[in-house]
Scaffold this active site. Sequence first.
Site, PDB file in Angstrom:
ATOM      1  N   GLU A  67      20.204  -8.335  32.348  1.00 43.09           N
ATOM      2  CA  GLU A  67      20.330  -9.371  31.305  1.00 43.09           C
ATOM      3  C   GLU A  67      21.421  -8.974  30.309  1.00 43.09           C
ATOM      4  OE1 GLU A  67      19.252  -9.343  27.930  1.00 43.09           O
ATOM      5  OE2 GLU A  67      18.193  -7.446  27.771  1.00 43.09           O
TER       6      GLU A  67
ATOM      7  N   THR B 208      14.462  -3.945  19.632  1.00 40.12           N
ATOM      8  CA  THR B 208      14.395  -5.271  20.249  1.00 40.12           C
ATOM      9  C   THR B 208      12.936  -5.558  20.593  1.00 40.12           C
ATOM     10  OG1 THR B 208      14.566  -4.620  22.586  1.00 40.12           O
ATOM     11  CG2 THR B 208      16.631  -4.736  21.335  1.00 40.12           C
ATOM     12  N   CYS B 209      12.682  -6.727  21.180  1.00 38.94           N
ATOM     13  CA  CYS B 209      11.291  -7.057  21.516  1.00 38.94           C
ATOM     14  C   CYS B 209      10.737  -6.130  22.591  1.00 38.94           C
ATOM     15  CB  CYS B 209      11.179  -8.512  21.958  1.00 38.94           C
ATOM     16  SG  CYS B 209      12.110  -8.916  23.446  1.00 38.94           S
TER      17      CYS B 209
END
Length: 428
Positions: free
Chosen positions: A114, A49-50
């Site tokens: 998140e 992921t980022c």
Amino acid sequence: MNIAVVGLSHKTAPVEIREKLSIPEAKIESALTHLKGYPHIQEVAIISTCNRLEIYAVVTDTEKGVVEITQFLAEIGHIPLNVLRRYLFTLLHQDAVRHLLRVSAGLESLVLGEGQILAQVKNTHKLAQKYNTISQLLDRLFKQAMTAGKRVRTETSIGTGAVSISSAAVELAHAKVTDLSSKKIAIIGAGKMSRLLVTHLLAKGSQQIAIINRSQRRAQELAREFPHLPLQLYGLEEMMTTVAASDIVFTSTGATEPILTKTLLTEVTITANSLMLIDISVPRNVHTDVKELAQVQAFNVDDLKAVVAANQESRRQMAREAEALLEQEVEAFELWWRSLDTVPTISCLRSKIEDIREQELEKALSRLGTEFAEKHQEVIEAMTRGIVNKILHEPMVQLRAQQDIEARKRCLQSLQMLFNLSVGEEYS
């Protein structure tokens, strides 16, 4: 065998290192196949992921398996090993299990709690299944992690009101300019992050939003989700003129090289007194040299940490609730894993008893005569199978449920001795 995770995240490495090791989905198959080809790696899955790259593996030799993964990362990132090791973390067995469950629950995210990471964990599992690089252990671990992530979100309040990378980016812009409603805003990209950017910008009163994307179809799909907002849609050929006419530009694309550079910006006339570039992509979409331009302010994902920190303290108590729940899931996985050492003995015992059943059934049917045997074989077969299953059921249940490792080992040894079983130790 052991479970290991080797990786890096926003906690251990800056974005300039993370972007070198980012593996886009189009390259996941080749990465998984490469890793599975190492002699000490039996199963493997990749979360990319980022904010993190983590490689989960079942290794036959812990030290050698970790070295193989580290070497792979150095090769794909073109980073010397002595430099790369500063940014990596390695976790083994229960620590690796606990870490994946925490990742799935959002407890390791830049934005605590998140929800997007759970979908990314699911996708990691799906891709590893698709390319046949996981088997019993990692399949079970990822399923346990997904269960844990869902439980945390339904049984605790940690996901309630959680900021996301997109909302943090909008908050950063809002903190810098105060009134977003009067600003011309451009978003480069039309994926999920861009959709979230539009949502959060609308909540701040923004009305002048342009979407720049290579695929007009995807841009139109995004626009249809906001029918009451007149989004302006542009192709990449109009990117620089649109950027030059904007006050704030968000970038969120899958490009592997910068798409906004000092050179490109100097070729257009920037109409605003100050152009703000907020890049939430990894690899970065905005080159660091744009900061040399007097009119330009540039931020990337690592600059969002201050925005996120303001939201974190109120969520720490919620995180403690989630951690207690995760320990239950860690224990559930550990119990299952420990029970695997019963599998070879149970399989061997069942096979031996099945051989005896078949031999005795064949003798009985030959004595009963052909006509009777043909007429009643199915019934007799089912009856003998039922007897075997009922005899074995209770001992097998008790054996698997035995949590005391030494007591279970003694039971296994007794079974192996009493029934003269030759058993390997595949999972121990």
